[in-house]
Design a protein around this motif. Structure first.
Motif, PDB file in Angstrom:
ATOM      1  N   HIS A  34       0.821  -1.213   0.000  1.00  0.00           N
ATOM      2  CA  HIS A  34       0.000   0.000   0.000  1.00  0.00           C
ATOM      3  C   HIS A  34       0.858   1.267   0.000  1.00  0.00           C
ATOM      4  CE1 HIS A  34       0.836  -1.282   4.115  1.00  0.00           C
ATOM      5  NE2 HIS A  34       0.828  -0.011   4.448  1.00  0.00           N
ATOM      6  N   ARG A  81      -7.070   3.586  -3.574  1.00  0.00           N
ATOM      7  CA  ARG A  81      -6.171   4.257  -2.621  1.00  0.00           C
ATOM      8  C   ARG A  81      -5.695   3.303  -1.540  1.00  0.00           C
ATOM      9  NH1 ARG A  81      -9.657   8.665  -3.821  1.00  0.00           N
ATOM     10  NH2 ARG A  81     -11.166   8.016  -2.255  1.00  0.00           N
ATOM     11  N   TYR A 128      -2.815   2.897  -5.022  1.00  0.00           N
ATOM     12  CA  TYR A 128      -2.962   3.642  -6.269  1.00  0.00           C
ATOM     13  C   TYR A 128      -3.595   4.997  -5.988  1.00  0.00           C
ATOM     14  CZ  TYR A 128      -2.032  -0.690  -8.831  1.00  0.00           C
ATOM     15  OH  TYR A 128      -1.457  -1.828  -9.330  1.00  0.00           O
ATOM     16  N   ALA A 129      -2.867   6.068  -6.272  1.00  0.00           N
ATOM     17  CA  ALA A 129      -3.442   7.404  -6.132  1.00  0.00           C
ATOM     18  C   ALA A 129      -4.401   7.700  -7.277  1.00  0.00           C
ATOM     19  CB  ALA A 129      -2.327   8.450  -6.093  1.00  0.00           C
ATOM     20  N   ASP A 130      -4.189   7.062  -8.422  1.00  0.00           N
ATOM     21  CA  ASP A 130      -5.001   7.297  -9.618  1.00  0.00           C
ATOM     22  C   ASP A 130      -5.950   6.113  -9.828  1.00  0.00           C
ATOM     23  OD1 ASP A 130      -6.100   7.815 -12.064  1.00  0.00           O
ATOM     24  OD2 ASP A 130      -4.216   7.912 -13.174  1.00  0.00           O
TER      25      ASP A 130
END
Length: 366
Positions: free
Chosen positions: A279, A338, A342-344
């Motif tokens: 993460h 998230r 993954y931020a996107d």
């Protein structure tokens, strides 16, 4: 004799199934063929076969659509085996909704097919010998459609799953047995319908197969190579025996993981680092520094022993965890993205589709 309908859009595959498989010797007779799902529907209505062996990818109506149509038709009593050259777990995951009895991969493995036919013949012959059951009168009030609740499962079940996974990873035999007994007990207590209980355990075993195949060597484990996916449809009526079989399968997975770790060396250390910290932002340089290796050297070892690049392994591990959240929770796709690093959300969706062959939302609904 039990009857079987063969469905595949490749004539050579149909010929191979007819002549390479000893159907008659195992109590089966090929009663017909079909080249696509639409033709298969007509043949099923005409022939009422006991077993349908169908390809996944076909024109007009594919194998999963065929299963869906047949599951919605109360007149169809046939059981199904999926035949496919594609090893994606997503196909098996979707097919489980419709009660398939097995999943065979191309090229055809006659030993595996014969073993399945032997077990089906034993099971179905026993069912035919049972006295007829008087069915209750139908309830005139409308009933909600039955679905296996694959999301939002209880904290108790989640904890039991996680505890069993940890026991498998540690390789402690006694803990594995205790964890299998606990999970089976909670599943029986949580779901009134035996079909739901079996479906839940099937999902757990597929999760275990995925985790083992995403282990610490490049030795991929296919659906058919993992006995859990093959044996579960043949669990005995006595659910007490499920605990023993579940424990046996979990011990086999633990042995495999131990063998993987023995061969993986520093690459295995890096893989475990990723699985603990998936993460977080992960770069090969940072992991190499934490483990006291040169980045280029560790990257070469990783590719050699794990069978994929470091970055691909990071993505695969994140998708593995995302599958768990999609099955267990009602979190939004963006929140799951998230949670696994993954931020996107769009990148997450693209990577999920790359590994699972379906989008996260499709997987959640399947």
């Amino acid at each position: 004799m039990f009857t079987v309908l063969l469905v595949d859009d490749e004539p050579l595959v149909l010929e191979g199934l007819k002549f390479m498989v000893d159907w008659q010797g195992h109590g089966f007779r090929v009663c017909g063929e079909a080249c696509d799902g639409e033709e298969a529907l007509e043949r099923i209505a005409e022939l009422d076969p006991d077993l349908v062996v169908t390809d996944i990818r076909m024109p007009i109506l594919d194998g999963l659509q065929l299963l869906e149509r047949c599951a919605a038709d109360p007149r169809v009593r046939s059981r199904f085996v999926i035949l496919s050259g594609h090893e994606e777990f997503s196909f098996a995951h979707q097919a489980l909704r419709y009660g398939v009895v097995n999943y065979w991969l191309k090229p055809i493995d006659t030993d595996e097919i014969h073993e399945t036919l032997r077990k089906l013949r034993e099971q179905w012959s026993e069912e035919r010998c049972q006295p007829p059951v008087t069915l209750p009168q139908p309830n005139p009030s409308p009933q909600p459609e039955r679905e296996f609740p694959v999301t939002g499962i209880s904290e108790e079940l989640c904890a039991a799953e996680d505890g069993l996974f940890l026991a498998i990873e540690s390789g402690e035999g006694e803990r594995i047995v205790q964890g299998a007994e606990l999970l089976a007990t909670i599943v029986r207590r949580s779901f009134a319908d035996p079909a739901w209980r079996k479906s839940y355990l099937t999902h757990f075993l597929l999760e275990l197969a995925w985790k083992t195949s995403a282990g610490e060597t490049g030795e991929e484990m296919t659906i058919t190579g993992f006995e859990a996916a093959q044996e579960l449809p043949f669990f005995p009526t006595d659910e007490e025996a499920w605990e023993r079989q579940l424990a046996d399968l979990c011990r086999e997975a633990a042995d495999r993981l131990a063998a993987q770790r023995a061969k993986a060396g520093p690459a295995g250390e890096a893989a475990r680092y990723v699985r603990r910290r998936y993460h977080e932002p992960l770069k090969l340089q940072d992991v190499a520094k934490a483990l006291h290796f040169q980045p280029a050297y560790l990257g070469q070892l990783f590719k050699k022993h794990i069978g994929m690049s470091f970055l691909d392994y990071v993505h695969r591990t994140r998708i593995e965890e995302a599958r768990k959240l999609l099955r267990r929770t009602d979190l939004k796709i963006a929140d799951i993205a998230r949670a696994v690093g993954y931020a996107d959300p769009e990148l997450f969706t693209a990577k999920f589709r790359q590994f699972m062959n379906v989008s996260p939302s499709q997987y959640k609904k399947s």
